[in-house]
Design a protein around this motif. Structure first.
Motif, PDB file in Angstrom:
ATOM      1  N   ASP A  26       0.793  -1.957  -0.037  1.00  0.00           N
ATOM      2  CA  ASP A  26      -0.178   0.253   0.349  1.00  0.00           C
ATOM      3  C   ASP A  26       1.227   0.786   0.179  1.00  0.00           C
ATOM      4  O   ASP A  26       1.499   1.259   1.245  1.00  0.00           O
ATOM      5  CB  ASP A  26      -0.816  -0.386   1.302  1.00  0.00           C
ATOM      6  CG  ASP A  26      -1.580   1.326   1.144  1.00  0.00           C
ATOM      7  OD1 ASP A  26      -1.600   2.004   0.920  1.00  0.00           O
ATOM      8  OD2 ASP A  26      -2.363   1.099   2.800  1.00  0.00           O
ATOM      9  N   LYS A  77       2.846   7.388   4.835  1.00  0.00           N
ATOM     10  CA  LYS A  77       2.852   5.459   4.852  1.00  0.00           C
ATOM     11  C   LYS A  77       3.156   5.069   3.797  1.00  0.00           C
ATOM     12  O   LYS A  77       2.093   4.517   3.523  1.00  0.00           O
ATOM     13  CB  LYS A  77       2.286   5.019   6.633  1.00  0.00           C
ATOM     14  CG  LYS A  77       0.794   4.827   6.099  1.00  0.00           C
ATOM     15  CD  LYS A  77       0.677   2.881   5.884  1.00  0.00           C
ATOM     16  CE  LYS A  77      -1.295   3.049   5.690  1.00  0.00           C
ATOM     17  NZ  LYS A  77      -1.731   3.493   5.539  1.00  0.00           N
ATOM     18  N   THR A 104      -6.677   0.405   3.728  1.00  0.00           N
ATOM     19  CA  THR A 104      -6.575  -0.296   1.944  1.00  0.00           C
ATOM     20  C   THR A 104      -5.534  -1.516   1.621  1.00  0.00           C
ATOM     21  O   THR A 104      -5.486  -2.395   1.227  1.00  0.00           O
ATOM     22  CB  THR A 104      -5.693   0.704   1.350  1.00  0.00           C
ATOM     23  OG1 THR A 104      -6.962   1.939   1.069  1.00  0.00           O
ATOM     24  CG2 THR A 104      -5.031   0.870   0.490  1.00  0.00           C
TER      25      THR A 104
HETATM   26 MG   LIG Z   1      -3.947   5.673   1.723  1.00  0.00          MG
END
Ligand SMILES: [Mg+2]
Ligand SMILES: Nc1ncnc2c1ncn2[C@@H]1O[C@H](COP(=O)(O)OP(=O)(O)OP(=O)(O)O)[C@@H](O)[C@H]1O
Length: 442
Positions: A24, A29, A402
């Motif tokens: 992700d 991040k 996600t």
């Molecule tokens: Mg995100």
């Protein structure tokens, strides 16, 4: 087994072996989860790595080398924990880079039974209608998702396979991504010696991890407010039928705080997470917080301000974000199918009071979502729902919706996903055709 579970789990991606990885790439991040399928066919997370993201703006790669470093570090940590080396990753595509369209197609049947190849033909016909971007450039088609089937005027058909009629009509939701940013993303990942196995639209991943089956079936909107992007996905009848995104998120709130209170971005982030709230309360006038000034690190130079000053900055920005979301939802034309339910996730959804604000502005029933399919422990018997175990508490919160959803997406069959399978040549290359031929032959 219900239809959603079938869609997700009937045909797991067995060819990819036991171990699979999600990457992700977010604005704040980069997170990598490595999972393996246990003997019961349930995914178990065995490696976790996350790293502060650098070089990503509003979900777009803005500095290749910085992204390469962040991805390498996150993947290395996850690999070390898992004791496995990964070569392929399932990656998210940020919502502002996506184009969502609904296309209608029809197939004459002349009174015969609908076969699998009819369904394939219908999908192929829909895929030829994938849009170009506003400058006329081709886009990458990521997903082809069924919205409606109508057989000889009979609506509400969930699975037309095996039915008999004269004309089958279908609406499909096509999700395409901007060509350039996707190629850049793939190149940045390739520089970490990783191949992109599959690209998944961010709102799809967030929905797959946060929504329960009833929500997906009856109609629900998932809203993931991250650091630099806001993803919107409308689900109905088990599929995502609309997606949209805004290049706006928690960073914009922190920037407003930094500017408004003349402090650094880092202090603004800290104050937002420690004292932030979407609603003002009478006590906020009395609560005094220390606000370090830009260039004056010593605590004696900090400003002492009532908390209300902070909240009066957060509140209007967040209201603006929800008003923009409301406008996008109204424009989608899907409000009837979306129903009244909203699930709010992403790092920014942790702001206290956000649920009530969302509910008021969107005029919907709002709940906060976190990766459900991760948090539930495995009970030792085969479940029809995906149950991902092995995540630590810190990485099972809404900021990882996600990431977790990418692992869920890894298990769904890829027949509706023309870009699945490793292929840097753009979707119709030899490897894709070869792997499709292999799959058909198996
Ligand atoms: Mg995100
Ligand atoms: N407790 C909290 N209260 C308010 N905001 C928070 C809190 N914790 C994290 N955030 C905010 O959440 C955001 C990060 O969320 P998330 O990890 O979902 O973003 P991302 O995936 O890196 O970015 P994007 O998906 O937008 O590219 C940051 O802006 C951060 O300030």
């Amino acid at each position: 087994m219900n239809r959603l579970a079938q869609w997700l789990f009937d045909k797991p991606r067995a060819t990819q072996g036991d171990v699979f990885a999600a990457l992700d790439i977010g604005t704040s991040k980069v997170a990598c989860f490595i999972a393996h399928l246990d003997e019961m066919g349930q995914p178990h997370v065995i490696g976790i790595g996350h790293q502060l993201s650098e070089g990503v703006r509003a979900g777009l790669v803005a500095d290749m080398d910085a992204v390469r470093r962040a991805v390498s570090a996150a993947v290395a940590t996850a690999e070390q924990m898992a004791g496995e080396n990964i070569e392929r990753v399932i990656v998210n595509v940020a919502a502002p880079q996506l184009l969502s369209q609904t296309v209608g197609v029809a197939l004459p049947l002349n009174g015969r039974e609908i076969t699998l190849s009819d369904m394939d033909r219908l999908i192929a016909q829909a895929q030829t209608m994938a849009a170009e971007d506003s400058s006329g450039n081709a886009m990458d088609l990521l997903h082809t998702l069924p919205v409606h089937y109508t057989l000889d005027g009979q609506r509400g058909i969930r699975e037309p396979l095996g039915m008999i009629g004269n004309t089958l009509q279908a609406d499909y939701h096509l999700v395409s991504a901007a060509f350039g940013p996707v190629r850049t993303l793939e190149t940045a990942i390739a520089r970490c010696h990783l191949e992109v196995e599959r690209l998944v639209a961010a709102p799809m991943a967030s929905g797959l991890s946060c929504l329960v089956e009833d929500e997906m079936d009856l109609g629900c909107t998932v809203i993931d407010i991250g650091a630099g992007t806001t993803s919107i996905g409308i689900y109905f009848d088990g599929h995502m039928i609309f997606s949209d995104g805004l290049p706006i998120g928690g960073i914009h709130i922190s920037n407003d705080i930094a500017r408004g209170l003349t402090t650094t971005f880092a202090h603004a982030e800290r104050m937002k997470t420690l004292y932030g709230n979407a609603a003002l309360s009478p006590a906020d006038e009395r609560d005094i917080i220390d606000v370090p000034q830009v260039g004056e690190e010593a605590p004696e130079y900090a400003n002492h301000l009532p908390k209300s000053h902070l909240i009066q900055i957060i509140q209007p920005r967040l209201e603006e974000i929800f008003e923009m979301i409301r406008a996008r939802l109204a424009k989608s034309g899907m409000s009837e199918m979306a129903g009244r339910r909203v699930v709010l996730t992403g790092g920014t959804s942790q702001l206290p009071g956000i649920r009530d604000m969302a509910s008021r502005i969107l005029d919907k029933q709002v709940r906060l979502g976190r990766p459900l399919r991760i948090a539930r422990p495995y009970q030792g018997q085969r479940s029809t729902s995906p149950t991902l175990t092995g995540l630590a508490e810190a990485t099972s919160g809404p900021a990882f919706a996600t990431t977790a959803g990418l692992l869920v997406a890894a298990l769904q069959p890829d027949s509706l996903d023309p870009r699945s399978g490793f292929d840097f040549s753009g979707g119709n290359g030899f490897m894709t055709r070869f792997s499709q031929w292999m799959k058909q032959g198996l």
